[in-house]
Design an enzyme around this catalytic site. Structure first.
Site, PDB file in Angstrom:
ATOM      1  CB  SER A  22      -1.444  -0.345   1.075  1.00 46.68           C
ATOM      2  OG  SER A  22      -1.823   0.872   0.484  1.00 46.68           O
ATOM      3  CE  LYS A  31       0.721   1.620  -2.448  1.00 52.74           C
ATOM      4  NZ  LYS A  31       0.045   0.727  -1.556  1.00 52.74           N
TER       5      LYS A  31
END
Length: 187
Positions: A39, A80
């Site tokens: 990701s 993230k």
């Protein structure tokens, strides 16, 4: 015999102090983390090992584009990038990030955008506004962040899991220390 006993005691004390120092550093200051998944590609790769600075946000606040580690709802820690801060209006339009109406460049996405231009149809980041997401908020709520992975098409982030509470943030990470050939500071 007493001299040998003193020497053993001194070594034992040194070992106990080393273990205590390591525990304090590990649980309160810095911690290792392993990137799990794709990701954050191309910035971070699966199985990269990084150092998390746990103390940085106790004296400061996250900044836009910091890479953070946080406790996700699935009882798992995620890595993230901070896109939206409390009070921000976030919008993606034509693969461009707008925060409070101002366009922002995201140089960490350039590699994927170039690949998209060459081989992938469609935008890297689908267009959306915060109010269009399931949470229906106009702005990032106080005490929360809006985060996204750099690999926008394959990232489970605030678009799916919602806003991240500042209380769930473990810390900031910016240094890959393993594998050795990939040691680097990431931004």
């Amino acid at each position: 015999m007493t001299k040998k006993k003193n020497e053993v005691w001194e070594w034992l004390k040194a070992l106990i102090i080393a273990v205590l120092l390591a525990a304090v550093i590990r649980y309160f200051l810095l911690a290792p983390i392993v990137v799990d998944g794709q990701s954050m590609m191309p910035t971070l790769h699966n199985q990269d090992r990084m150092i998390v600075n746990k103390i940085g946000y106790t004296i400061g606040e996250p900044e836009r584009f910091d890479i953070i580690v946080f406790h996700a709802p699935e009882k798992k820690d995620y890595i993230k990038r901070v896109i939206g801060l409390p009070g921000d209006r976030i919008e993606y339009k034509d693969d461009t990030l707008y925060v409070n109406g101002k366009a922002y460049e995201e140089p960490y996405l350039d590699e994927y955008k170039k690949q998209r231009d060459e081989e992938i149809d469609g935008p890297l980041t689908e267009s959306f506004t915060l109010s269009e997401l399931p949470w229906g908020e106009e702005t990032v709520p106080e005490g929360h962040l809006f985060v996204m992975g750099d690999n926008r098409r394959y990232s489970k982030d605030s678009r799916q899991i919602g806003f991240v509470s500042l209380d769930d943030v473990i810390g900031k990470t910016s240094m890959v220390y393993w594998p050795i050939k990939d040691i680097r500071i990431v931004k």
